[in-house]
Design an enzyme around this catalytic site. Structure first.
Site, short mmCIF file in Angstrom:
data_model
loop_
_atom_site.label_atom_id
_atom_site.label_comp_id
_atom_site.label_asym_id
_atom_site.label_seq_id
_atom_site.Cartn_x
_atom_site.Cartn_y
_atom_site.Cartn_z
N ARG A 7 -4.93 24.57 -18.38
CA ARG A 7 -5.69 25.81 -18.20
C ARG A 7 -5.97 26.07 -16.71
NH1 ARG A 7 -10.91 25.93 -21.84
NH2 ARG A 7 -11.37 24.21 -20.41
N GLU A 50 -8.97 4.91 -6.59
CA GLU A 50 -7.98 5.23 -7.62
C GLU A 50 -8.59 6.01 -8.76
OE1 GLU A 50 -9.55 1.09 -8.61
OE2 GLU A 50 -9.13 2.31 -6.85
N HIS A 56 0.81 -1.23 0.00
CA HIS A 56 0.00 0.00 0.00
C HIS A 56 0.84 1.27 0.00
CE1 HIS A 56 -3.95 -1.88 0.38
NE2 HIS A 56 -3.37 -2.79 1.18
#
Length: 513
Positions: free
Chosen positions: A410, A421, A390
């Site tokens: 931008r 995830e 992990h």
């Protein structure tokens, strides 16, 4: 040694004593010449004890020999012609000793009870200073009158009258001239603006005019004797309210000199009495006026100092409040920023995404502009965690998130962690083509990381699947429809083999190499 600065030679200890002795003699001579009502009489005021007290207070105990020397010279010159032979020597020595004891006692009491600062700086200190001057003057006068009596210079029947006269001369002179010297020393030269100088000139002109009117130009008769000498009290109060104690002391000196000169030349409210009574009355008037004026000046000076101190403390408090407020605002901004940032990836969290989506949705609806979105998922991330652990999984998630944020260029675009995830990109003012361009850039940025992924069946490196969608908020009901559309395309990307980009409304997909 070159380059070493040598200290200037220290002033010899005898020099201050010589200067004090010379100034003491000059003060005694000026007092006998200019502070007398009639020739042959005692001076109205004695300035020399004030000089001795000020010298001890300002220069320290080391100048006491100068005080004694000056007193011996002054008293010897004064009494040498009033006794045959050297019979004047013992009384002169006794009187000089009395002046020294008076100065030492006064300086010791002032230092003990008022400290080393300005003894006229506050009302309480000023009042105590006046009492110390009166007490020390009484001590010096008792020694002086006893010495004169033992030297047969003062007859027994004149002891009380002469003692009262000397004590008033001594106390009033010490108070007037001592306060003047101390105030000039502690307050220095006035630093005033032009208007303040005009007011000061007008003030001293008014003092001179009124005092001259009372003591010089007015010649009262038995039917017109009025206490007009009290009219100077408002002028003293004027100086106390508007100026510093320095100006009050100078005004007292001006009033004293004009009153003395006018009384000597036959004017003022104190005529019609004997010479002795006139002298006593004038001394008492000067002494009382000095005590009242100096105490009022000290009170007003203390009030001004307290007001300035309160203003300074208030300013410091306001500054501290401003600093604390800025610190709190900064802390609040930091907390707010932390509450909107995901701690693992360093990008925006879901809460920040939802707030931004709500605002951009309303803006796009108002402007009828398109709103694009990318839904991103790391391929086989569970297998990555199982294989690498992990900790490595968190590292991988963070690297992927930063790569995505770096490819979305931008300022108005937002990259946020949506959950697990999954990472989402909100793209305002972006149609389907723009969403596809950004998605391809994101896909390529993650591939370029080259993070190894042994558990992936798609590639040997970490890859992502992307679903993209764009809508016009005026054409749909809810912003959730945009999220659902992007999520559907992400599902299609996974079904088509992962490591690819699928955009809603486009049949082709950008697949991995």
């Amino acid at each position: 040694m070159r380059g070493t600065l040598t200290r200037p030679p220290a002033v010899p200890d005898w020099l201050p004593n010589v200067l004090v002795a010379l100034l003491y003699c000059a003060a005694a001579w000026l007092g006998d010449r200019f502070l007398m009502l009639e020739l042959g009489m005692d001076a109205v005021l004695w300035p020399q004890p004030a000089l001795a007290l000020a010298a001890l207070l300002l220069r320290g105990w080391r100048v006491w020999p100068g005080v004694l020397l000056g007193a011996l010279l002054a008293e010897g010159w004064r009494w040498s012609g009033q006794a045959p032979g050297l019979n004047w020597l013992l009384p002169a020595l006794g009187i000089a000793t009395g002046m020294l004891v008076q100065a030492l006692a006064g300086a010791w009491l002032v230092r003990r009870h008022l400290g080393a600062g300005n003894p006229l700086g506050s009302f309480g200190h000023c009042l105590l200073f006046c009492l110390i001057v009166a007490a020390s003057a009484l001590l010096g006068t008792l020694i002086a009158i006893a010495s004169a009596y033992l030297g047969q210079l003062v007859p027994q029947k004149m002891l009380l009258a002469q003692g009262c006269l000397w004590w008033l001369c001594n106390a009033s002179g010490t108070l007037l001239f001592g306060s003047l010297l101390l105030n000039l020393y502690y307050h220095g030269w006035p630093s005033l603006g032009r208007e303040a100088w005009y007011e000061m000139i007008a003030y001293f002109g008014t003092v001179a005019l009124l005092t001259a009117s009372i003591f010089i130009w007015w010649h009262p008769t038995m039917d017109t004797t009025y206490p007009l000498d009290m009219l100077v009290l408002p002028l003293v109060a004027w100086a106390a309210f508007r100026f510093s104690p320095r100006e009050v002391a100078l005004a007292l000196l001006l009033i004293t000199m004009l009153a003395l000169w006018g009384t000597r030349h036959g004017g003022g409210p104190y005529l019609g009495f004997s010479a002795y009574s006139t002298l006593i009355i004038l001394q008492t008037y000067i002494g009382i006026l000095a005590v009242v004026a100096l105490c009022v000046a000290a009170l007003m000076s203390e009030q001004r100092h307290i007001k300035q101190e309160l203003g300074r403390q208030q300013e410091q408090l306001e500054q501290q409040v401003r600093i604390r407020t800025l610190a709190l605002e900064q802390s609040h901004a930091e907390v707010l920023a932390l509450s909107r940032v995901d701690s693992v990836t360093g990008i925006a969290n879901r809460r920040c995404f939802e707030e931004s989506l709500d605002g951009e949705w309303r803006r796009a609806r108002r402007l009828d502009a398109p709103l694009g979105m990318l839904m991103i998922d790391i391929d086989y991330f569970k297998l990555y965690n199982d294989h690498y652990g992990h900790v490595s999984g968190d590292y991988c998630l963070r690297e992927v998130a930063q790569a995505i944020r770096g490819s979305v260029r931008r300022p108005q675009d937002l990259v946020a962690r949506y959950g697990g995830e999954e990472i989402i990109c909100l793209l305002p003012d972006t149609g389907a083509e723009g969403v596809a361009v950004v998605g391809e850039a994101v896909l390529e940025a993650v591939r370029e990381l080259q993070l190894p992924h042994a558990g992936s069946s798609v590639a040997s490196i970490v890859t992502i699947s992307i679903g993209g969608a764009t809508v016009h908020p005026r054409e749909v009901v809810d912003s959730r429809q945009l999220i659902e559309a992007a999520d559907r395309e992400l599902y299609r990307a996974k079904q088509q083999g992962r490591n690819r980009l699928v955009i809603a409304g486009r049949d082709e997909a950008t697949a991995g190499r």
